[in-house]
Enzyme design. Structure first.
Site, PDB file in Angstrom:
ATOM      1  N   TRP A 102      42.385 -43.485 -62.153  1.00 17.85           N
ATOM      2  CA  TRP A 102      43.591 -42.720 -62.695  1.00 17.85           C
ATOM      3  C   TRP A 102      43.362 -41.156 -62.707  1.00 17.85           C
ATOM      4  CZ3 TRP A 102      47.980 -44.656 -62.081  1.00 17.85           C
ATOM      5  CH2 TRP A 102      48.066 -46.059 -62.070  1.00 17.85           C
ATOM      6  N   ASP A 172      44.946 -38.385 -70.796  1.00 19.43           N
ATOM      7  CA  ASP A 172      45.806 -39.465 -70.521  1.00 19.43           C
ATOM      8  C   ASP A 172      45.255 -40.525 -71.224  1.00 19.43           C
ATOM      9  OD1 ASP A 172      46.914 -41.504 -69.382  1.00 19.43           O
ATOM     10  OD2 ASP A 172      46.501 -41.265 -67.252  1.00 19.43           O
ATOM     11  N   LYS A 196      51.349 -50.058 -71.563  1.00 23.57           N
ATOM     12  CA  LYS A 196      49.981 -50.874 -71.718  1.00 23.57           C
ATOM     13  C   LYS A 196      49.899 -51.189 -73.066  1.00 23.57           C
ATOM     14  CE  LYS A 196      49.006 -49.784 -67.608  1.00 23.57           C
ATOM     15  NZ  LYS A 196      48.770 -48.410 -66.762  1.00 23.57           N
TER      16      LYS A 196
HETATM   17  C1  PLP Z   1      48.835 -47.287 -65.854  1.00 24.93           C
HETATM   18  C2  PLP Z   1      48.329 -45.974 -66.007  1.00 24.93           C
HETATM   19  C3  PLP Z   1      49.095 -45.015 -65.345  1.00 24.93           C
HETATM   20  C4  PLP Z   1      50.425 -44.955 -64.580  1.00 24.93           C
HETATM   21  O1  PLP Z   1      51.382 -45.576 -65.372  1.00 24.93           O
HETATM   22  P1  PLP Z   1      53.009 -45.400 -64.618  1.00 24.93           P
HETATM   23  O2  PLP Z   1      53.611 -45.720 -65.588  1.00 24.93           O
HETATM   24  O3  PLP Z   1      52.963 -46.667 -63.530  1.00 24.93           O
HETATM   25  O4  PLP Z   1      53.091 -44.178 -63.746  1.00 24.93           O
HETATM   26  C5  PLP Z   1      48.543 -43.788 -65.612  1.00 24.93           C
HETATM   27  N1  PLP Z   1      47.210 -43.552 -66.401  1.00 24.93           N
HETATM   28  C6  PLP Z   1      46.674 -44.652 -66.953  1.00 24.93           C
HETATM   29  C7  PLP Z   1      45.491 -44.446 -67.782  1.00 24.93           C
HETATM   30  C8  PLP Z   1      47.456 -45.951 -66.481  1.00 24.93           C
HETATM   31  O5  PLP Z   1      46.607 -46.794 -67.350  1.00 24.93           O
END
Ligand code: PLP
Length: 360
Positions: A102, A172, A196
C-alpha cells in the site's frame, strides 16, 4: 441460517448488532417513513446524523478542535492523489516510507504530482520489517512524510507512530484506525477507507489539521479539495449516505465497548493468541518481524503450498471464511478487525490445530 466468521480483509466483518439495527430501521429511519438511502443528504435528519457520527468519532479519538473530520465518498486510493494535490503547497518533494504494497502504491501515484523521495524501504526483504526510524533520511524541506500505519496485505504494523517534528505526518490508517488509542496531535493528516474496520465500502474518513488545507494545486478537482469539503461539512457533493450511517452506528458500538484502550487490549489479546498458535506449531509460518506484526491482518503460509486449497475448503465447512491471502502474495491471511469476536479466533485456532494433526 448460520452467520460465518468472515476473516476477509475488506469489505470486512461488521458487528451483528449494528447489522440488525440497520435492518430494523431500513423501512422507517428515525420516524421519517422512509429509509436512510432514500433520504436527502440536505434533510435535517441526515445532517443531524452526520454531525452525531462526527462527534462520536471525535470523542473516541479525542480529536482536537483544529482538526477537520471529512466524510469523503470514494476509495481510500483517491487519497494517494488528494494528499499531494492538497498538501504540496510550494514544496517540491515529499518523503515516503516504503513498508509494503500500500505504501508503494501511494508513492507511485504521488509521483504524478510531486517529487517523491523514498526515505526508507524494506522492499528488499519482501516487506517483512519496518526500517528503524534512526535510519530514515528525512528531508527537512519535504511537504510531508507519508507512511502506512498498517500494511493490510503484508501484515506489517507500526506499533508506535513515528514523530516527524515540524514536517506534517500523513498516515494511511485504512485497516487500523479505531483499533487502538492515538495521539492525533502528532499528525497532519490521517485517512481510512471505511470498508476494513469501520463500515461498508464507498466512504473514506479524513482527519486533517486545518492549517494544512486551502492551498491545493490548481488542477485539483473541486470535490477533491479538502478545504471545500471542510467548508461544506462534507456535503459539497452527495455524501455516500448509507456508508456514513453505518459508520455512525459503528462509532456508537465502539463507544459501548468502552474506551479505545479497552478495545486495544482486546485486539492485542486476539492477535497474540493467533501468533502464538502459529509460532508454537511446526506447520504454520508467519515471516514478519515480531516487532511489527500487525494486530489486524495475520498472513501465514503452510509448509506445503499445495495444501492451501484444502485448508480453505475445510475452513469454510467450519464457517471460517475468506482466509485466502491477497492475490499478490498468495498463502493465507486472517483479518481480525474490531468486529471479529474473540470466539472467532478461538475457533480458527482450534481448526488450525485439527488441520495440522491431519496433514502435519
Ligand atoms: C484497502 C486499502 C487501501 C485501498 O482501499 P480502496 O478503497 O480499495 O482504494 C489503501 N490502503 C490500505 C492500507 C488498505 O488496506
Amino acid at each position: 441460517m448460520t452467520r460465518v466468521y468472515n476473516f476477509g480483509a475488506g469489505p470486512a466483518i461488521l458487528p451483528e448488532e449494528i447489522l440488525k439495527q440497520a435492518q430494523e430501521e431500513l423501512l422507517n429511519w428515525r420516524g421519517t417513513g422512509m429509509s436512510i438511502v432514500e433520504t436527502s443528504v440536505r434533510a435535517p435528519s441526515f445532517m443531524e446524523m452526520l454531525a452525531e457520527a462526527e462527534q462520536d468519532l471525535r470523542d473516541l479519538l479525542t480529536i482536537p478542535e483544529q482538526y477537520k473530520v471529512l466524510f469523503i465518498a470514494g476509495p481510500a486510493r483517491a487519497q494517494f492523489a488528494m494528499i499531494p494535490m492538497n498538501l504540496s503547497h510550494d514544496k517540491k518533494t515529499a518523503d515516503y516510507i516504503d513498508t509494503g504494497i500500500w505504501s508503494y502504491m501511494a508513492s507511485e501515484e504521488a509521483k504524478r504530482y510531486i517529487k517523491v523521495n523514498i526515505v526508507a524501504s524494506s522492499k528488499e526483504s519482501k516487506y517483512t520489517y519496518i526500517p528503524p526510524k534512526k535510519d530514515w533520511q528525512l528531508n527537512p524541506d519535504a511537504a510531508y512524510v507519508y507512511y502506512t500505519a498498517n500494511e493490510t496485505i503484508n501484515g506489517v504494523e507500526f506499533l508506535e507512530d513515528p514523530d516527524t517534528g515540524n514536517i506534517p505526518l500523513v498516515s494511511d490508517m485504512t485497516s487500523n484506525l479505531l483499533s487502538k488509542p492515538l495521539d492525533i496531535t502528532k499528525f497532519g493528516l490521517i485517512f481510512a477507507g471505511a470498508q476494513k474496520n469501520i463500515a461498508p465500502a464507498g466512504l473514506t474518513i479524513v482527519i486533517v489539521r486545518e492549517d494544512l488545507i486551502g492551498h491545493p494545486l490548481p488542477s485539483t478537482p473541486t470535490v477533491y479539495d479538502y478545504k471545500i469539503q471542510a467548508d461544506n461539512k462534507s456535503l459539497y457533493n452527495t455524501a455516500c449516505s448509507f456508508s456514513c450511517y453505518m459508520a455512525g452506528l459503528m462509532f456508537r458500538w465502539l463507544k459501548k465497548q468502552g474506551s479505545l484502550d479497552a478495545i486495544y487490549i482486546r485486539n492485542r489479546r486476539k492477535a497474540e493468541k493467533l501468533y502464538q498458535a502459529i509460532d508454537e506449531s511446526d506447520f504454520y509460518i508467519n515471516h514478519i518481524d515480531p516487532q511489527c506484526r500487525s494486530l489486524m491482518n495475520v498472513p501465514f503460509i503452510l509448509p506445503d503450498e499445495t495444501l492451501t486449497p484444502e485448508f480453505l475448503k475445510q475452513a469454510k465447512l467450519n464457517n471460517l471464511t475468506a482466509l485466502k491471502g491477497h492475490r499478490l502474495l498468495g498463502g493465507l491471511r486472517a483479518s481480525i478487525y474490531n468486529a471479529m469476536p474473540e470466539e472467532g479466533i478461538d475457533q480458527l485456532i482450534a481448526f488450525m490445530r485439527n488441520f495440522e494433526k491431519q496433514y502435519g
